[in-house]
Design a protein around this motif. Sequence first.
Motif, PDB file in Angstrom:
ATOM      1  N   UNK A  85       0.830  -1.210   0.000  1.00  0.00           N
ATOM      2  CA  UNK A  85       0.000   0.000   0.000  1.00  0.00           C
ATOM      3  C   UNK A  85       0.861   1.256   0.000  1.00  0.00           C
ATOM      4  N   UNK A  86       1.900   1.279   0.816  1.00  0.00           N
ATOM      5  CA  UNK A  86       2.780   2.449   0.832  1.00  0.00           C
ATOM      6  C   UNK A  86       3.484   2.610  -0.510  1.00  0.00           C
ATOM      7  N   UNK A  87       3.902   1.520  -1.120  1.00  0.00           N
ATOM      8  CA  UNK A  87       4.526   1.587  -2.448  1.00  0.00           C
ATOM      9  C   UNK A  87       3.540   2.111  -3.481  1.00  0.00           C
ATOM     10  N   UNK A  88       2.292   1.651  -3.406  1.00  0.00           N
ATOM     11  CA  UNK A  88       1.236   2.117  -4.325  1.00  0.00           C
ATOM     12  C   UNK A  88       1.069   3.630  -4.212  1.00  0.00           C
ATOM     13  N   UNK A  89       0.981   4.127  -2.972  1.00  0.00           N
ATOM     14  CA  UNK A  89       0.797   5.563  -2.795  1.00  0.00           C
ATOM     15  C   UNK A  89       2.007   6.340  -3.303  1.00  0.00           C
ATOM     16  N   UNK A  90       3.197   5.868  -3.005  1.00  0.00           N
ATOM     17  CA  UNK A  90       4.395   6.562  -3.481  1.00  0.00           C
ATOM     18  C   UNK A  90       4.453   6.559  -5.008  1.00  0.00           C
ATOM     19  N   UNK A  91       4.023   5.449  -5.632  1.00  0.00           N
ATOM     20  CA  UNK A  91       3.996   5.387  -7.097  1.00  0.00           C
ATOM     21  C   UNK A  91       3.019   6.407  -7.672  1.00  0.00           C
ATOM     22  N   UNK A  92       1.962   6.722  -6.930  1.00  0.00           N
ATOM     23  CA  UNK A  92       0.997   7.738  -7.357  1.00  0.00           C
ATOM     24  C   UNK A  92       1.495   9.163  -7.098  1.00  0.00           C
ATOM     25  N   UNK A  93       2.623   9.302  -6.410  1.00  0.00           N
ATOM     26  CA  UNK A  93       3.146  10.624  -6.092  1.00  0.00           C
ATOM     27  C   UNK A  93       2.571  11.206  -4.815  1.00  0.00           C
ATOM     28  N   UNK A  94       1.973  10.356  -4.002  1.00  0.00           N
ATOM     29  CA  UNK A  94       1.380  10.772  -2.735  1.00  0.00           C
ATOM     30  C   UNK A  94       2.452  10.703  -1.653  1.00  0.00           C
ATOM     31  N   UNK A  95       2.580  11.751  -0.868  1.00  0.00           N
ATOM     32  CA  UNK A  95       3.451  11.707   0.306  1.00  0.00           C
ATOM     33  C   UNK A  95       2.705  10.932   1.389  1.00  0.00           C
ATOM     34  N   UNK A  96       3.414  10.113   2.127  1.00  0.00           N
ATOM     35  CA  UNK A  96       2.771   9.291   3.153  1.00  0.00           C
ATOM     36  C   UNK A  96       3.364   9.583   4.523  1.00  0.00           C
ATOM     37  N   UNK A  97       2.548   9.371   5.541  1.00  0.00           N
ATOM     38  CA  UNK A  97       2.967   9.525   6.926  1.00  0.00           C
ATOM     39  C   UNK A  97       2.595   8.227   7.650  1.00  0.00           C
ATOM     40  N   UNK A  98       3.412   7.181   7.461  1.00  0.00           N
ATOM     41  CA  UNK A  98       3.070   5.922   8.135  1.00  0.00           C
ATOM     42  C   UNK A  98       3.339   6.011   9.633  1.00  0.00           C
ATOM     43  N   UNK A  99       2.426   5.469  10.400  1.00  0.00           N
ATOM     44  CA  UNK A  99       2.537   5.476  11.856  1.00  0.00           C
ATOM     45  C   UNK A  99       2.826   4.051  12.309  1.00  0.00           C
ATOM     46  N   UNK A 100       3.679   3.928  13.301  1.00  0.00           N
ATOM     47  CA  UNK A 100       3.954   2.605  13.839  1.00  0.00           C
ATOM     48  C   UNK A 100       4.425   2.716  15.273  1.00  0.00           C
ATOM     49  N   UNK A 101       4.079   1.723  16.075  1.00  0.00           N
ATOM     50  CA  UNK A 101       4.566   1.630  17.450  1.00  0.00           C
ATOM     51  C   UNK A 101       5.835   0.781  17.502  1.00  0.00           C
TER      52      UNK A 101
END
Length: 171
Positions: free
Chosen positions: A111-127
């Motif tokens: 999913x993160x790769x898909x968004x980056x391929x679309x040119x979307x900046x992402x802010x993934x959250x993780x503990x």
Amino acid sequence: GGDWRDSWRAIAVLKERGVVRMGGVSNFGARELQEAAGLGGLSVVQDWCDPFHQARDVRAVCESQDGCQFQAYSSLGDQWLYRGRGVNVVRESGVLKRIAQEKGVGVEHLVLSWQLQLGIAVVPRSKSEDHVRENARLLVGEGGRVVLSEEEMAEIAGLDRMAEKVEREEL
């Protein structure tokens, strides 16, 4: 007191004067976003975006503005739980699981790769410290980001708004 428009005009003036470099909004609808863009100074737009909620109208307004970046939050589907769906439709999607398995990655990485391929900046959250490191490597292009074919991109595009229409077993 004024409303968001007065605040936005002040941000645009500060950006024009070089006092601030960026002006951004979060959770604006497409109509409000278009109005903010018309006032000038729009640099970043943050909104919920995942394969089942692709924020196409908001992304389109952002993409129509020079120097404006769309930034996704809740990329991995947590908003579905917060909104009472009872299941994270992104993590449970048969389509996403199949594509991820074919690529040899997890659904989250896909999913993160898909968004980056679309040119979307992402802010993934993780503990998890390990996930934070993995996401950081992915974001800077060192984490084995997967490249999706046109067919795979179209298949994921077809998921938009499907969670609102179908039951869990069909996802």
